[in-house]
Design a protein around this motif. Structure first.
Motif, PDB file in Angstrom:
ATOM      1  N   HIS A 117       0.911  -1.163   0.131  1.00  0.00           N
ATOM      2  CA  HIS A 117      -0.072   0.194   0.069  1.00  0.00           C
ATOM      3  C   HIS A 117       0.806   1.187   0.132  1.00  0.00           C
ATOM      4  N   TRP A 118       2.107   1.458   0.663  1.00  0.00           N
ATOM      5  CA  TRP A 118       2.837   2.429   0.597  1.00  0.00           C
ATOM      6  C   TRP A 118       3.420   2.807  -0.496  1.00  0.00           C
ATOM      7  N   ASP A 120       1.729   3.748  -2.942  1.00  0.00           N
ATOM      8  CA  ASP A 120       0.878   4.576  -3.523  1.00  0.00           C
ATOM      9  C   ASP A 120       1.135   5.891  -3.130  1.00  0.00           C
ATOM     10  N   ASP A 206       1.278  -4.082   6.034  1.00  0.00           N
ATOM     11  CA  ASP A 206       0.505  -3.034   6.605  1.00  0.00           C
ATOM     12  C   ASP A 206       1.446  -1.986   7.153  1.00  0.00           C
TER      13      ASP A 206
END
Lengths: 403, 188
Positions: A117-118, A120, A206
């Motif tokens: 996710h990081w 993005d 996460d």
């Protein structure tokens, strides 16, 4: 003082005739696994994403076996261990597979945008936590770090393998000293690189969550995975006539003891991580466990507690299984499977909260990578003797008996 | 030294025979011979651990692990019970909003009591199974036996052994060692 050393001049120490049929089996596994999972993924909506996620699970699992092997070889040199000389070449071959894992890391890097996710930048703009971590968690630095890890591991594994093989010819005991001197600082590098690799590959799934013990958790999982597959490999070689006399029940017994010990260690680390987070009860920490305690993941968590700790504990606590190669190999195979479930439990809840969507795709992906990994190990083993021929402690290893 | 005319009752009771060995290999061979002869009340004495001696002596598996395992389970149960009783029943004490009886918080103490019980039972059980502590032992009166802590290996066969016969046992020991078989007297 030891008993009399075995005479192994007539021992089968080359894979020769075994290699071809084994490679064919691996090839079939790899083809079915890779082809099947790709077909399955293409055919369903979001299938490629699911494949990428389960690919990361199997990748981290086989990487853990290689890293566990590398740790084992380093440890044997650090401690000047005598008992393990006769099984060390097999561990060296497993450790050498970090080069293969470096290649297999490419899909993870290519799929980075989906997995992490990081990556993005738009998300980071609204998320002060992500923005604050941008200096570390950004794609280019991530790739640089991955390359660094694999170079560290690969160079260490190759050095230890090559030096040991050079000793097969020269018989120079100085080479053993050289590997010992190399291994102590190597162990420090290994610890640091493994910790950061665990943070990067698995914990950053996460990016909000952090746990300083996470690297140790992956280390424990690595050593357990390696020790679990080792009796299986040795048993497989022995039933095909290789290392038949050199590896005795005493060596199996020691692998059993180590597997028992590191299973407890894994549980100890897992609980240490859990209890501190549970006790402090801080939302930014508990969310990670909350995900793994809701819906179907509750069952998987319980499966891990009982399947990965209680059952192996009870199986391995007495001498009975540890001194029976076939039973230990079967127990090891079972523990290795629970190790894979452990990594599944680390990765998949991030993508599939509430639903433990275990299915054919996961099995195919695991089988496919198993085929590739095993083929590489067999190939590496086939090129040299499977015994460290002129190691000064070989006699000691052959005569080894548990007190 | 003993002649056919002297009877056992004239002197202190015979504890058993002792014979020395210079090398580990000799000891292992001799131990296997004594084992195969069927003796049960005998022992090998060495300055350090010798791998393979257990097999050569035919030592049976010890029951100690089972004692330790049971003690460990008892310890775990005791640790949990103690915390349940003190924290949740006898004096309910609310700590940081956790349930009065919550397993995760109890595991460290239960772990420690498991280790404590297991370790103590391992030590006490080992001593009890070996018949220790013992203030003295007949073998200690023998001069040459003092080298057992240095560079000699010994085998002793007790007169209590059902197979023990003065002549036959001496013959057996003489056949396995080139050193003299010594008589050891019971503590008076």
């Amino acid at each position: 003082m030891q008993g009399n050393a075995l005479d192994i001049t007539t021992e089968t120490r080359h894979l020769d005739g075994v290699l071809r049929p084994a490679l064919i089996v691996c090839g079939v596994l790899a083809t079915i696994g890779i082809g099947g999972s790709l077909l399955l993924a293409k055919g369903s909506e979001g299938g490629m994403d699911h494949l990428l996620e389960t690919y990361l699970v199997s990748f981290a699992f086989f990487l853990s076996i290689s890293l566990g092997a590398l740790f084992f070889v380093l440890l044997q040199h650090c401690t000047r261990a005598g008992w393990s000389v006769v099984v060390r070449r097999v561990a060296e071959a497993l450790a050498g597979n970090v080069w293969l894992m470096a290649v297999l890391a490419i899909p993870v890097v290519l799929g980075m945008d989906h997995l992490y996710h990081w990556t993005d930048a738009a998300a980071a703009a609204h998320d002060p936590l992500l923005a604050g971590k941008l200096g570390f968690l950004n794609p280019s630095f991530f790739i640089v770090r991955l390359i660094a890890y694999f170079i560290i591991w690969g160079v260490m594994a190759s050095f230890l393998h090559r030096t040991s093989i050079a000793q097969d010819k020269s018989g120079d005991p100085g080479l053993t000293l050289r590997m010992e001197r190399f291994s102590a600082p190597g162990m420090v590098l290994f610890a640091l690189s493994l910790n950061f690799a665990a943070f990067d590959l698995l914990m950053s799934l996460d990016p909000h969550w952090f746990s300083t013990i996470f690297g140790v958790y992956y280390f424990a999982a690595s050593v357990v995975a390696f020790l679990a597959v080792m009796p299986k490999i040795l048993y497989g070689l022995q039933t095909r006539g290789i290392l038949k006399n050199a590896v005795t029940v005493e060596h199996y017994h020691d692998f059993g003891k180590l597997l028992f010990g590191f299973t407890v260690f894994w549980a100890y680390i897992a609980f240490s991580q859990y209890m501190l987070i549970w006790y402090a009860n801080l939302p930014e920490e508990t969310e990670w466990f909350l995900k793994r305690q809701t819906g179907e993941w509750t069952t998987v968590s319980l499966i891990l507690i009982f399947g990965h700790f209680v059952v192996p504990f009870l199986l391995l606590v007495s001498r009975f299984i540890k001194r029976r190669p076939l039973l230990l190999a079967l127990t090891g195979g079972y523990v290795a499977l629970t190790c894979w479930v452990d990594i599944y439990w680390l990765v998949i809840p991030e993508f599939s909260p509430g639903v433990a969507r275990f299915g054919l795709l996961d099995i195919l992906c695991l089988l496919g990578m198993n085929g590739v990994f095993s083929a590489a190990v067999l190939f590496r083993l086939s090129r040299h003797s499977v015994i460290a021929e002129k190691d000064p402690r070989l006699e000691e290893s052959l005569a080894f008996e548990n007190a | 030294m003993s002649t056919g005319n002297t009877t056992r009752s004239d002197r202190a009771a015979l504890y058993g025979y002792l014979v020395a060995f210079d090398k580990v290999d000799e000891l292992l061979v001799a131990a296997a011979a004594v084992r195969d002869a069927g003796y049960t009340r005998w022992d090998a004495h060495t300055p350090f651990v010798i791998h393979g001696l257990d097999v050569a002596m035919g030592v049976k598996k010890t029951v100690l692990p089972y004692i330790v395992f049971l003690a460990g389970l008892t310890g775990a149960a005791a640790g949990i019970l103690l915390q349940w009783w003190t924290n949740a029943v006898d004096y309910p004490f609310l700590i940081s909003g956790k349930p009065l009886f919550s397993l995760p918080a109890n595991i460290p103490v239960a772990f420690e009591t498991t280790i404590l019980f297991a370790a103590i039972s391992a030590l006490v059980g080992m001593l009890a199974l070996n018949g220790l502590p013992q203030l003295s032992h007949p073998l200690f009166s023998n001069r040459s036996f003092k080298r057992v802590t240095d560079d000699r290996f010994f085998i002793s066969i007790e007169a209590q052994d059902p197979l023990f016969e003065v002549a036959k046992t001496r013959e057996l020991l003489e056949s396995v060692s080139d050193q003299p078989v010594e008589e050891i007297e019971e503590l008076s």
